[in-house]
Design an enzyme around this catalytic site. Structure first.
Site, PDB file in Angstrom:
ATOM      1  N   THR A 294     -31.320 -35.514  27.877  1.00 39.04           N
ATOM      2  CA  THR A 294     -31.602 -35.135  29.270  1.00 39.04           C
ATOM      3  C   THR A 294     -31.418 -33.625  29.463  1.00 39.04           C
ATOM      4  OG1 THR A 294     -30.713 -37.264  29.920  1.00 39.04           O
ATOM      5  CG2 THR A 294     -30.991 -35.643  31.668  1.00 39.04           C
ATOM      6  N   GLU A 295     -32.308 -33.068  30.298  1.00 41.59           N
ATOM      7  CA  GLU A 295     -32.201 -31.647  30.618  1.00 41.59           C
ATOM      8  C   GLU A 295     -32.073 -31.487  32.125  1.00 41.59           C
ATOM      9  OE1 GLU A 295     -34.901 -29.086  28.624  1.00 41.59           O
ATOM     10  OE2 GLU A 295     -34.440 -30.027  26.683  1.00 41.59           O
TER      11      GLU A 295
ATOM     12  N   ILE B 185     -24.280 -34.620  29.263  1.00 45.44           N
ATOM     13  CA  ILE B 185     -24.170 -35.186  27.912  1.00 45.44           C
ATOM     14  C   ILE B 185     -22.756 -35.744  27.660  1.00 45.44           C
ATOM     15  CG2 ILE B 185     -24.549 -34.795  25.440  1.00 45.44           C
ATOM     16  CD1 ILE B 185     -27.065 -34.581  27.373  1.00 45.44           C
ATOM     17  N   THR B 186     -22.709 -37.049  27.413  1.00 39.68           N
ATOM     18  CA  THR B 186     -21.440 -37.767  27.215  1.00 39.68           C
ATOM     19  C   THR B 186     -20.819 -37.411  25.864  1.00 39.68           C
ATOM     20  OG1 THR B 186     -22.370 -39.570  28.507  1.00 39.68           O
ATOM     21  CG2 THR B 186     -20.407 -40.084  27.204  1.00 39.68           C
TER      22      THR B 186
ATOM     23  N   ARG C 168      -3.324 -63.355  48.425  1.00 37.46           N
ATOM     24  CA  ARG C 168      -3.483 -62.696  49.722  1.00 37.46           C
ATOM     25  C   ARG C 168      -3.661 -63.730  50.836  1.00 37.46           C
ATOM     26  NH1 ARG C 168      -2.117 -58.059  52.156  1.00 37.46           N
ATOM     27  NH2 ARG C 168      -3.589 -57.474  53.786  1.00 37.46           N
TER      28      ARG C 168
ATOM     29  N   GLU D 287     -29.075 -43.987  30.800  1.00 31.26           N
ATOM     30  CA  GLU D 287     -29.924 -44.597  29.753  1.00 31.26           C
ATOM     31  C   GLU D 287     -31.136 -45.294  30.376  1.00 31.26           C
ATOM     32  OE1 GLU D 287     -28.267 -46.055  26.162  1.00 31.26           O
ATOM     33  OE2 GLU D 287     -26.391 -44.978  26.442  1.00 31.26           O
TER      34      GLU D 287
ATOM     35  N   GLU E 126     -35.581 -47.888  38.048  1.00 34.06           N
ATOM     36  CA  GLU E 126     -37.032 -47.716  38.202  1.00 34.06           C
ATOM     37  C   GLU E 126     -37.697 -47.620  36.822  1.00 34.06           C
ATOM     38  OE1 GLU E 126     -34.718 -45.899  39.844  1.00 34.06           O
ATOM     39  OE2 GLU E 126     -34.953 -46.820  41.821  1.00 34.06           O
TER      40      GLU E 126
HETATM   41  C1  FAD Z   1     -22.342 -39.732  33.668  1.00 36.81           C
HETATM   42  C2  FAD Z   1     -23.640 -39.542  32.963  1.00 36.81           C
HETATM   43  C3  FAD Z   1     -23.689 -39.580  31.574  1.00 36.81           C
HETATM   44  C4  FAD Z   1     -24.899 -39.344  30.917  1.00 36.81           C
HETATM   45  N1  FAD Z   1     -24.924 -39.273  29.538  1.00 36.81           N
HETATM   46  C5  FAD Z   1     -26.051 -38.845  28.920  1.00 36.81           C
HETATM   47  C6  FAD Z   1     -26.054 -38.585  27.508  1.00 36.81           C
HETATM   48  O1  FAD Z   1     -25.052 -38.770  26.811  1.00 36.81           O
HETATM   49  N2  FAD Z   1     -27.195 -38.102  26.948  1.00 36.81           N
HETATM   50  C7  FAD Z   1     -28.327 -37.869  27.659  1.00 36.81           C
HETATM   51  O2  FAD Z   1     -29.310 -37.410  27.093  1.00 36.81           O
HETATM   52  N3  FAD Z   1     -28.362 -38.128  28.999  1.00 36.81           N
HETATM   53  C8  FAD Z   1     -27.258 -38.592  29.640  1.00 36.81           C
HETATM   54  N4  FAD Z   1     -27.264 -38.830  30.989  1.00 36.81           N
HETATM   55  C9  FAD Z   1     -28.496 -38.598  31.739  1.00 36.81           C
HETATM   56  C10 FAD Z   1     -29.148 -39.870  32.284  1.00 36.81           C
HETATM   57  O3  FAD Z   1     -29.714 -40.622  31.245  1.00 36.81           O
HETATM   58  C11 FAD Z   1     -30.175 -39.418  33.341  1.00 36.81           C
HETATM   59  O4  FAD Z   1     -29.424 -38.977  34.464  1.00 36.81           O
HETATM   60  C12 FAD Z   1     -31.128 -40.519  33.732  1.00 36.81           C
HETATM   61  O5  FAD Z   1     -31.978 -40.858  32.668  1.00 36.81           O
HETATM   62  C13 FAD Z   1     -31.971 -40.127  34.939  1.00 36.81           C
HETATM   63  O6  FAD Z   1     -32.540 -38.871  34.772  1.00 36.81           O
HETATM   64  P1  FAD Z   1     -32.383 -37.771  35.938  1.00 36.81           P
HETATM   65  O7  FAD Z   1     -30.963 -37.727  36.333  1.00 36.81           O
HETATM   66  O8  FAD Z   1     -32.997 -36.520  35.482  1.00 36.81           O
HETATM   67  O9  FAD Z   1     -33.191 -38.369  37.153  1.00 36.81           O
HETATM   68  P2  FAD Z   1     -34.749 -38.119  37.437  1.00 36.81           P
HETATM   69  O10 FAD Z   1     -35.535 -38.391  36.219  1.00 36.81           O
HETATM   70  O11 FAD Z   1     -34.901 -36.793  38.084  1.00 36.81           O
HETATM   71  O12 FAD Z   1     -35.060 -39.258  38.507  1.00 36.81           O
HETATM   72  C14 FAD Z   1     -34.697 -39.122  39.873  1.00 36.81           C
HETATM   73  C15 FAD Z   1     -35.117 -40.415  40.598  1.00 36.81           C
HETATM   74  O13 FAD Z   1     -36.537 -40.558  40.531  1.00 36.81           O
HETATM   75  C16 FAD Z   1     -36.867 -41.837  39.988  1.00 36.81           C
HETATM   76  N5  FAD Z   1     -38.114 -41.747  39.252  1.00 36.81           N
HETATM   77  C17 FAD Z   1     -38.440 -40.858  38.279  1.00 36.81           C
HETATM   78  N6  FAD Z   1     -39.686 -41.112  37.844  1.00 36.81           N
HETATM   79  C18 FAD Z   1     -40.170 -42.159  38.567  1.00 36.81           C
HETATM   80  C19 FAD Z   1     -41.408 -42.892  38.577  1.00 36.81           C
HETATM   81  N7  FAD Z   1     -42.421 -42.578  37.748  1.00 36.81           N
HETATM   82  N8  FAD Z   1     -41.535 -43.930  39.440  1.00 36.81           N
HETATM   83  C20 FAD Z   1     -40.516 -44.264  40.282  1.00 36.81           C
HETATM   84  N9  FAD Z   1     -39.327 -43.614  40.316  1.00 36.81           N
HETATM   85  C21 FAD Z   1     -39.157 -42.574  39.457  1.00 36.81           C
HETATM   86  C22 FAD Z   1     -35.676 -42.187  39.098  1.00 36.81           C
HETATM   87  O14 FAD Z   1     -35.619 -43.592  38.861  1.00 36.81           O
HETATM   88  C23 FAD Z   1     -34.523 -41.669  39.948  1.00 36.81           C
HETATM   89  O15 FAD Z   1     -34.221 -42.608  40.945  1.00 36.81           O
HETATM   90  C24 FAD Z   1     -26.077 -39.111  31.668  1.00 36.81           C
HETATM   91  C25 FAD Z   1     -26.026 -39.118  33.061  1.00 36.81           C
HETATM   92  C26 FAD Z   1     -24.834 -39.299  33.714  1.00 36.81           C
HETATM   93  C27 FAD Z   1     -24.812 -39.207  35.222  1.00 36.81           C
END
Ligand code: FAD
Length: 384
Positions: free
Chosen positions: A124-125, A156-157, A270, A365, A369
Site C-alpha cells: 500500500t502507498e 505497513i505492519t 450482571r 488486506e 468493497e
Molecule cells: C492497521 C493497518 C495495517 C495495514 N497493514 C498493511 C501491510 O502490512 N501492508 C500493506 O501493504 N498494506 C497494509 N495496510 C493497508 C490496507 O491494506 C489498505 O488500507 C486497504 O487495502 C485499503 O486501501 P486504502 O486505505 O488506500 O483505501 P482506498 O483504496 O483509498 O479506498 C477508500 C475507500 O474506497 C473504496 N473503494 C475503492 N475502490 C472502489 C471501487 N472500485 N468500488 C467501490 N469502492 C471502492 C474502498 O473500499 C474504501 O472504502 C494496512 C492498513 C491498516 C489501517
C-alpha cells in the site's frame, strides 16, 4: 475442513497460551500502545511464526490451516498479537518461501520462522491501497548490480519494530508493452541506507501492533534482492493476498468468538431488574445471533482453507470468508459492547478493545468493497 487430533492439539495449546500469557498483560500494553516483545519471543519459541513453513527452514512443517487456527485462538483474546503473527508469516515469510531463491530462503527464513526477526510486506502507498497498480508510485531502477528504490509506503505492519529484519517492497520496475506498469518485489533489509521508517501511527485499534509509513530515497540493494522473477510482483501479491484473506478471516472469527466468550460470562453475573441480564430474551437473542455469525464465518474460512490446501481455486471462497467474518467481528463487537453497557466502554474490559479492533478487519488486506468486487468477478460480472 476437519479438526484432526494434530490440529486440535495445536488449537488447545494456543488457546491456553492466549488465556494464560496474553490475557493477563495485554490490556496494559494496549493502553500504553507498546509492542508485545515478550509475547512475540514466547510465540517464536512455540513455533507459531513457522507454522506453515517446512522444517528445513526452521518451520514447524505444518500448513496454512494450522496458522489460521492459531490466529483464531490468539484473536479470541487479542487482535494485535494475532495480526503481528499474521503479517509476519503470511506477508513477511510466506512470499520469501513461495517465490524466493534458495539463497533468499536460506538467508531469511530460519530467522523469520523462529520469530527472532519479523518480516513485512510493503504494498500500500499513500496514494491508494485498493487500486494497487493505479496508486503505485514507488520505483526501482536497476543501476549496474543494484536496485535503486525511491518512493513511499503507507500503513505497513511490523515494519519498524526492534526485530524487523526485512520488508518486501512492491515497486514499478518498468513499463509493459501495453503501457501498464511492470511491478516487481524487492527485499529491503532493515537499516539499509536510504530506507527510513517513520514513527508509528496513532491508531483507533490494534494498538500493540506496529504500523508505519516507509520512505525510500535512493535506497540501494543488490540486484539479487529481487524476489522471484522481474515483473511478477503483481501476481505474487495477488496470491499472497488470497491466502492472507483466509488468515484475516480466521483472525476475525477469533474476535467474534471472543465477544461471545466474554458475553457468556458477563450476562450470568450482571444483574438488572432482579435477574441476571442473561435471563432476558433480548439479551439471549443477541448472543444467539453472535454465535450464529461466528459459526457461519468459521465454516466459511474452513471451507476456503480446505480448497486452498487441496490446490483448488479458492479466490471466491477466500473473499467470501473475509467478507462474512469481518462483518461478524464488527457486528459481534458492537453487540458485545452493548451487552456490557457502560463497562463495555471502559478499557478495563476486553470488549471495548474488541470494538476498537474490529473495524480494521473490514479494511485491511482488501476492503469489504474489494471483496465484493472479487466475488462479482468470479461470478463472471467483471467484463460487463
Ligand atoms: C492497521 C493497518 C495495517 C495495514 N497493514 C498493511 C501491510 O502490512 N501492508 C500493506 O501493504 N498494506 C497494509 N495496510 C493497508 C490496507 O491494506 C489498505 O488500507 C486497504 O487495502 C485499503 O486501501 P486504502 O486505505 O488506500 O483505501 P482506498 O483504496 O483509498 O479506498 C477508500 C475507500 O474506497 C473504496 N473503494 C475503492 N475502490 C472502489 C471501487 N472500485 N468500488 C467501490 N469502492 C471502492 C474502498 O473500499 C474504501 O472504502 C494496512 C492498513 C491498516 C489501517
Amino acid at each position: 475442513m476437519k479438526l484432526t487430533e494434530e490440529y486440535e492439539d495445536l488449537r488447545k495449546t494456543v488457546e491456553a497460551f492466549a488465556r494464560d500469557v496474553v490475557a493477563p498483560v495485554i490490556g496494559e500494553l494496549y493502553e500504553r500502545e507498546e509492542f508485545p516483545y515478550d509475547i512475540v519471543r514466547q510465540m517464536g519459541q512455540m513455533g507459531l511464526f513457522g507454522l506453515p513453513i517446512p522444517e528445513e527452514y526452521g518451520g514447524m512443517g505444518g500448513d496454512y490451516f494450522a496458522l489460521c487456527l492459531a490466529l483464531e485462538e490468539l484473536a479470541r483474546v487479542d487482535s494485535s498479537v494475532s495480526i503481528t503473527v499474521e503479517a509476519a508469516v503470511s506477508l513477511g515469510a510466506m512470499p520469501i518461501y513461495r517465490f524466493g531463491t534458495a539463497e533468499q530462503r536460506a538467508e531469511w527464513l530460519p530467522k523469520l520462522t523462529t520469530g527472532e526477526m519479523l518480516g513485512a510486506f510493503g504494498l500500500t502507498e499513500p496514494g491508494g491501497g485498493s487500486d494497487v497498480p493505479g496508486g503505485m508510485r514507488t520505483t526501482a531502477v536497476l543501476d549496474g548490480n543494484e536496485w535503486v528504490i525511491n518512493g513511499s509506503k503507507a500503513f505497513i505492519t511490523n515494519s519498524g519494530t526492534d526485530i524487523t529484519g526485512v520488508v518486501g517492497v512492491a515497486a514499478i520496475t518498468g513499463r509493459r508493452a501495453d503501457g501498464r506498469p511492470e511491478i516487481s518485489t524487492i527485499l529491503v533489509p532493515a537499516g539499509t541506507p536510504g530506507f527510513t521508517v517513520a514513527k508509528k501511527y496513532s491508531k483507533v485499534g490494534w494498538n500493540c501492533s506496529d504500523t508505519r509509513e516507509l520512505s525510500f530515497t535512493d535506497c540501494r540493494v543488490p540486484a539479487e534482492n529481487l524476489l522471484g522473477e522481474r515483473g511478477r510482483g503483481y501476481a505474487q501479491f495477488l496470491q499472497t493476498l488470497d491466502e492472507g484473506r483466509v488468515a484475516i478471516a480466521a483472525l476475525s472469527v477469533g474476535l467474534a468468538q471472543g465477544c461471545v466468550d466474554e458475553c457468556l460470562r458477563y450476562v450470568r453475573d450482571r444483574q438488572a431488574f432482579g435477574h441476571p441480564i442473561g435471563h432476558y430474551q433480548a439479551i439471549q437473542f443477541k448472543i444467539a445471533d453472535m454465535e450464529v455469525r461466528t459459526h457461519t464465518a468459521r465454516l466459511a474460512y474452513y471451507h476456503a482453507a480446505e480448497k486452498m490446501l487441496a490446490g483448488e481455486p479458492f479466490k471466491k471462497e477466500a473473499a467470501i470468508a473475509k467478507l462474512v467474518s469481518s462483518n461478524a467481528a464488527m457486528d459481534n463487537a458492537r453487540d458485545a459492547t452493548q451487552i456490557f453497557g457502560g463497562y463495555g466502554f471502559m478499557n478495563e474490559y476486553p470488549v471495548g478493545r474488541f470494538y476498537r479492533d474490529a473495524k480494521i478487519l473490514e479494511i485491511g488486506e482488501g476492503t469489504s468493497e474489494v471483496q465484493r468486487m472479487l466475488i462479482a468477478r468470479q461470478l463472471g460480472l467483471g467484463d460487463l
